[in-house]
Design an enzyme around this catalytic site. Structure first.
Site, PDB file in Angstrom:
ATOM      1  N   HIS A 273       0.789  -1.212  -0.049  1.00  0.00           N
ATOM      2  CA  HIS A 273       0.038   0.172   0.110  1.00  0.00           C
ATOM      3  C   HIS A 273       0.873   1.262   0.056  1.00  0.00           C
ATOM      4  O   HIS A 273       0.384   2.496  -0.115  1.00  0.00           O
ATOM      5  CB  HIS A 273      -1.067  -0.009   1.310  1.00  0.00           C
ATOM      6  CG  HIS A 273      -0.054  -0.056   2.486  1.00  0.00           C
ATOM      7  ND1 HIS A 273       0.590  -1.175   2.760  1.00  0.00           N
ATOM      8  CD2 HIS A 273      -0.229   1.061   3.519  1.00  0.00           C
ATOM      9  CE1 HIS A 273       1.071  -0.869   3.881  1.00  0.00           C
ATOM     10  NE2 HIS A 273       0.652   0.222   4.554  1.00  0.00           N
ATOM     11  N   CYS A 274       2.178   1.211  -0.126  1.00  0.00           N
ATOM     12  CA  CYS A 274       2.877   2.446   0.054  1.00  0.00           C
ATOM     13  C   CYS A 274       4.088   2.483  -0.891  1.00  0.00           C
ATOM     14  O   CYS A 274       4.087   3.375  -1.694  1.00  0.00           O
ATOM     15  CB  CYS A 274       3.743   2.335   1.782  1.00  0.00           C
ATOM     16  SG  CYS A 274       2.295   3.012   2.902  1.00  0.00           S
ATOM     17  N   ILE A 275       4.997   1.534  -0.778  1.00  0.00           N
ATOM     18  CA  ILE A 275       6.321   1.827  -1.451  1.00  0.00           C
ATOM     19  C   ILE A 275       6.273   1.798  -3.116  1.00  0.00           C
ATOM     20  O   ILE A 275       6.712   2.844  -3.575  1.00  0.00           O
ATOM     21  CB  ILE A 275       7.201   0.405  -1.236  1.00  0.00           C
ATOM     22  CG1 ILE A 275       7.481   0.324   0.412  1.00  0.00           C
ATOM     23  CG2 ILE A 275       8.587   0.689  -2.150  1.00  0.00           C
ATOM     24  CD1 ILE A 275       8.351  -0.781   0.723  1.00  0.00           C
ATOM     25  N   LEU A 277       3.458   3.249  -4.366  1.00  0.00           N
ATOM     26  CA  LEU A 277       2.604   4.443  -4.913  1.00  0.00           C
ATOM     27  C   LEU A 277       3.363   5.568  -4.287  1.00  0.00           C
ATOM     28  O   LEU A 277       3.310   6.780  -5.054  1.00  0.00           O
ATOM     29  CB  LEU A 277       1.220   4.422  -3.918  1.00  0.00           C
ATOM     30  CG  LEU A 277       0.793   2.595  -4.242  1.00  0.00           C
ATOM     31  CD1 LEU A 277      -0.576   2.859  -3.629  1.00  0.00           C
ATOM     32  CD2 LEU A 277       0.422   2.698  -5.857  1.00  0.00           C
ATOM     33  N   ASP A 278       3.860   5.818  -2.953  1.00  0.00           N
ATOM     34  CA  ASP A 278       4.268   7.111  -2.384  1.00  0.00           C
ATOM     35  C   ASP A 278       5.266   7.903  -3.267  1.00  0.00           C
ATOM     36  O   ASP A 278       5.146   9.003  -3.119  1.00  0.00           O
ATOM     37  CB  ASP A 278       5.018   6.816  -1.189  1.00  0.00           C
ATOM     38  CG  ASP A 278       3.928   6.223  -0.264  1.00  0.00           C
ATOM     39  OD1 ASP A 278       2.549   6.122  -0.618  1.00  0.00           O
ATOM     40  OD2 ASP A 278       4.219   5.881   0.959  1.00  0.00           O
TER      41      ASP A 278
END
Length: 437
Positions: A273-275, A277-278
């Site tokens: 959910h992060c790497i 996209l961020d």
């Protein structure tokens, strides 16, 4: 206002609201309730609301008995009615922040949640955004919406801050309870009070920073750091393949250095959910300042092309058996984005499957943690078990997740060929049919 809220925190007289009951929000809500604060969870999905109110857990990092007990004793309940925001003194926004089809930030969930909160916000309430986003979101987006919708003034009537979520699904050591937090509020009083609230609930350290933008950028740094280093190692993996060198042995050798090196590993791409996209959030925001994040964008390009590269490698393996990818039977083992979890958000294995199918391969998958998944609106069901006879029927096995509850020796024994993109079969002794990324 500050003194009154600090007293209510100390005496645990606050009611807590958590907006978004997913991988971040539900564990946070449970910890708030376990710490002695009556907690209300808000979610627009009635299914989640009903599950919570029935005491049924659906998140791996939450203990089933904890949730059931908190619901039964009245410490935690869920609702889709944002009118109950008027009853809370602290509200955390934990909603998704995905990318749209143009790879640009989709902050619609943050916007809609903030608008819903603003209609019922009361004085002396703390509002904290936890959703990962670009620097400036709290002050440039959330604050104006809250002030306009409520008629209240930030810093005088309510406190607002940002505290980035830090959730690592499946981590056996660090959970919501003991992971350090960062808090940046609009004004020193807001930071102090919000930090005090987290310190009362969590065991991890709480670091206070001077503004929400610092906290927002800090979260982006955490994940961009990993994105760039994984991009580096993926690029080196491609080079090492051409040079006939094992990237895995190279990494193991480098790890012997006791300082100045941290090991990262190649794979079929990035998931979670992060790497993945961020960094897009940061590169998008950087354009506002006329700045081009060349290193970040290069790493994203490398990581994004890994599924296609892995399929190219798979085709080369099949060629050795005088088979083309088109028409070959391929079993993908593991679609979760990391080891031993049921979370497949942004999993590169799903893109690997799509590329394989696009090349004409006949693809099935097996994952003991994920029995079915939804990708691009289509549901796909996996095999519920794999037998030696089944394995023998496939032209190629692709290992795309390093689950510990898979019998890899059995796979090797009965497979015609194996492409191990995670090096999970490194301890399998017989290796004549195994190729590693």
């Amino acid at each position: 206002m500050k003194g009154k809220l600090l007293n209510k925190i100390r005496d645990k007289e606050l009611t807590v609201g958590v907006v978004g009951l997913g991988y971040v929000g539900l564990p946070l809500a449970v910890e708030k309730a376990k710490a002695g604060f009556k907690t209300i969870g808000f979610d627009v999905q009635e299914e989640k609301v009903n599950l919570v109110n029935e005491g049924h857990n659906y998140i791996g990092d939450v203990v089933d008995s904890d949730l059931k007990g908190l619901v039964e004793n009245g410490m935690f309940r869920a609702t889709s009615d944002f009118g109950f925001i008027k009853d809370v003194d602290f509200v955390a926004i934990c909603v998704p922040t995905p990318l749209d089809k143009h790879q640009q930030p989709d902050i619609s969930y943050v916007r809609s949640s903030t608008e819903a909160i603003s209609k019922h916000l009361t004085k002396e309430t703390m509002v904290v955004l936890e959703s990962t986003t670009y620097p400036g979101t709290t002050e440039e987006l959330v604050r104006p919406i809250l002030e306009k919708g409520s008629g209240l003034k930030c810093g005088e009537d309510f406190y607002l801050g940002f505290s980035p979520e830090r959730v690592d699904p499946g981590n056996l050591i660090y959970k919501t309870k003991n992971t350090p937090k960062v808090v940046g509020g609009i004004g020193k009083d807001a930071t102090e009070v919000i930090a005090a609230m987290y310190r009362t609930v969590l065991d991890g350290d709480v670091a206070e920073v001077s503004s929400p933008a610092i906290a927002e950028m800090e979260k982006i740094l955490e994940n961009t750091y990993r994105n760039i280093n994984i991009g580096l190692i993926n690029e080196l993996a491609i080079l090492c393949d051409r040079m006939g060198i094992s990237i895995w042995e190279v990494i193991d050798a480098a790890k012997t250095k006791p300082y100045g090196f941290q090991a990262f590993y190649p794979g079929p791409g990035l998931g979670g959910h992060c790497i993945p996209l961020d960094p897009y959030y940061l590169s998008w925001k950087a354009r506002e300042y006329g700045f081009h994040t060349s290193m970040i964008e290069s790493s994203m390009m490398i990581n994004d092309k890994m599924p296609e590269y892995c399929v190219d490698r798979a085709a080369r393996i099949l060629n050795r058996f005088e088979k083309s990818l088109k028409g070959s039977k391929v079993l993908v083992v593991g679609v979760a984005y990391k080891q031993d979890i049921d979370d497949y958000r942004e999993s590169p294995a799903l893109e690997v499957i799509e590329v394989l199918k696009g090349s004409g391969a006949v693809v099935e998958y097996y994952d003991p943690w994920v029995t079915e998944y939804k990708y691009h609106g289509q549901k796909t069901k996996g095999l519920t078990e794999i037998t030696p006879e089944q394995i023998e029927s496939y032209d190629l096995l692709m290992i795309t997740a390093a689950h510990s509850n898979v019998d890899y020796e059995m796979l090797q024994k009965h497979a015609k060929a194996v492409f191990d993109t995670k090096n999970v079969m490194k301890y399998v002794m017989e290796r004549e049919n195994i190729e590693v990324l």
